[in-house]
Design an enzyme around this catalytic site. Structure first.
Site, mmCIF file in Angstrom:
data_model
loop_
_atom_site.group_PDB
_atom_site.id
_atom_site.type_symbol
_atom_site.label_atom_id
_atom_site.label_comp_id
_atom_site.label_asym_id
_atom_site.label_seq_id
_atom_site.Cartn_x
_atom_site.Cartn_y
_atom_site.Cartn_z
ATOM 1 N N ASP A 115 22.937 8.340 58.273
ATOM 2 C CA ASP A 115 22.999 9.731 58.728
ATOM 3 C C ASP A 115 22.158 9.849 59.993
ATOM 4 O OD1 ASP A 115 22.921 12.449 59.142
ATOM 5 O OD2 ASP A 115 22.379 12.959 57.084
ATOM 6 N N HIS B 149 15.153 21.868 53.311
ATOM 7 C CA HIS B 149 14.220 21.194 54.216
ATOM 8 C C HIS B 149 12.797 21.739 54.064
ATOM 9 C CE1 HIS B 149 17.983 20.240 56.575
ATOM 10 N NE2 HIS B 149 17.399 19.066 56.514
ATOM 11 N N HIS C 165 28.989 18.451 52.736
ATOM 12 C CA HIS C 165 27.561 18.162 52.826
ATOM 13 C C HIS C 165 26.850 18.841 51.656
ATOM 14 C CE1 HIS C 165 23.501 19.494 54.447
ATOM 15 N NE2 HIS C 165 23.406 18.181 54.462
ATOM 16 N N ARG D 185 10.232 16.798 61.234
ATOM 17 C CA ARG D 185 11.221 17.823 61.563
ATOM 18 C C ARG D 185 10.640 19.224 61.394
ATOM 19 N NH1 ARG D 185 17.028 16.129 59.051
ATOM 20 N NH2 ARG D 185 15.883 15.811 57.114
#
Length: 405
Positions: free
Chosen positions: A226, A33, A329, A59
């Site tokens: 998602d 991320h 994942h 985010r």
């Protein structure tokens, strides 16, 4: 009598980090991320924080990238090393160097289950149900498997009993399923951008996104959503039905991890033929057992967060006993070596980490060297035929070792 191979003991464990709140931004690596500006992974994606307007657009605004990448390296007495990466950063370094080291050093390189059990039990009083501590334990566990494979000269998947298929086929997670189809993937999973605070208008917008991609991708290409823990059960049910006309294959992680009754209700009320999936942010074997009992269709543990490869194998067994799939994942090579040995993992996830999803970039770039990417949506088992996990640590990255012992 045949000679049995003498295995070395572990001499030392070391922990580094890159990126995160106390280092450079946009470092990528295990904390995928932590990307630069104008990246799809940080573009108005629905989260549990989206209800607060100050944290709705990005985010990173609420700190999704503060941890950074943890790198754990274990060295055997013969000088061979194994390593792994996960998301735990500087705080994970402290846990490894100041606590977990005592359970690792001096053990045989094959004592993976013993070390794993001791780490789990020794951290119970501050690990809770997963999170940072479990990420750290997972990273150690993966490093141990890497070392064991390198010492005996075998890829990890062969240590697990060998492949049950010749290749892994992938779906792609990213903002452009239409591009994923062109690259040979079997499906595309998109993030939702709206949530309960947006009301029915949010449902219409995300359903319209699915409709648009269905038109671009054709009838047979898989499309999934998602939801990243951003919804409540009523909103999730309404969204699922709004997307049903567009043949949505599954709806993923609509609810926070511990809302097991909500997942049971969602599965009961989902459109016929649409799968319900979750598990990315579940952090213990026990939580996956409870999640499995809700009747969802696919469990999706992250091998770098759930307790490592040792726990992932146990989760797959739980899923198999109930006729459920386990589709981890992301997690690149750490997943590849596992899923090619699982009979209940017919496909796997590839996370698109290029900013606009237009090119194939390794998931943990730049921290891993020789990290494979799918070719025409697939990776053949021969690509994995290297000792350990088959990748090397990029020591040209800005590695910091804040603690020692």
């Amino acid at each position: 009598m045949e000679n049995i191979m003498t295995l070395p003991k572990i001499k030392q464990v070391r922990a580094w980090f890159t990126g995160g709140a106390t280092a450079e931004k946009g470092a990528g690596g295990g904390d995928y991320h932590d990307q630069g500006a104008n990246h799809w992974i940080d573009d108005h994606i629905a989260t549990p924080m989206s209800k607060y307007r100050d944290y709705e657009q990005s985010r990173q605004s609420f700190g999704i990238n503060v941890l950074g990448t943890l790198i754990v390296e274990v060295e055997a007495e013969n000088g061979q090393t194994g390593f792994a990466v996960s998301t735990a950063g500087e705080m994970g370094c402290f846990i490894v160097e100041k606590h977990l080291n005592r359970f690792i050093e001096g053990k045989c390189v094959s004592d993976i289950k013993l070390i794993h059990d001791q780490m789990l039990n020794a951290t119970l009083y501050y690990s809770g149900s997963g999170g940072l501590v479990m990420n750290t334990i997972s990273c150690v566990d993966l490093a141990l498997w890497d070392l064991f494979g390198k010492v005996v000269g075998l890829p990890v998947y062969k240590l697990l009993g060998g492949a049950v298929r010749d290749e892994i086929q992938f779906y792609a997670t990213g903002a452009r399923p239409d591009l994923a189809k062109e690259m040979g993937f079997i499906g595309g999973k998109m993030p939702t951008h709206w949530g309960p605070h947006d009301g029915d208008a949010g449902i219409r917008k995300d359903a319209a996104m699915v409709a648009d991609m269905r038109e671009k991708c054709g009838e047979d290409f898989w499309l999934m959503l998602d939801c990243w823990m951003s919804q409540d059960v009523n909103y999730a049910i309404k969204l699922a039905h709004a997307c049903a006309p567009y043949n949505l294959k599954w709806i993923e992680e609509c609810l926070p991890p511990q809302q097991y009754e909500g997942y049971r209700e969602l599965k009961h009320n989902a459109p016929a033929g649409m799968m319900v999936t979750s598990g990315e942010h579940h952090g213990t074997l026990q939580s996956f057992r409870t999640l499995s009992e809700t009747g969802i269709d696919i469990m999706q543990p992250d091998v770098g967060w759930c307790g490592g490869l040792t726990t992932l194998v146990e989760i797959a067994a739980i899923a198999k006993s109930r006729g459920q799939l386990v589709v981890p994942h992301g997690s690149s090579v750490y997943s590849h070596h596992a899923v090619i040995t699982f009979t209940n993992t017919p496909f796997s996830e590839f996370l698109m980490t290029s900013p606009d999803c237009s090119t194939m970039r390794p998931q943990f770039d730049p921290i891993l060297l020789n990290e494979p990417v799918p070719v025409n949506g697939r990776i053949h088992k021969s690509v994995l035929d290297k000792p350990g996990f088959g990748v090397e640590l990029n020591r040209d990255c800005n590695l910091k070792r804040p603690y020692s012992h």
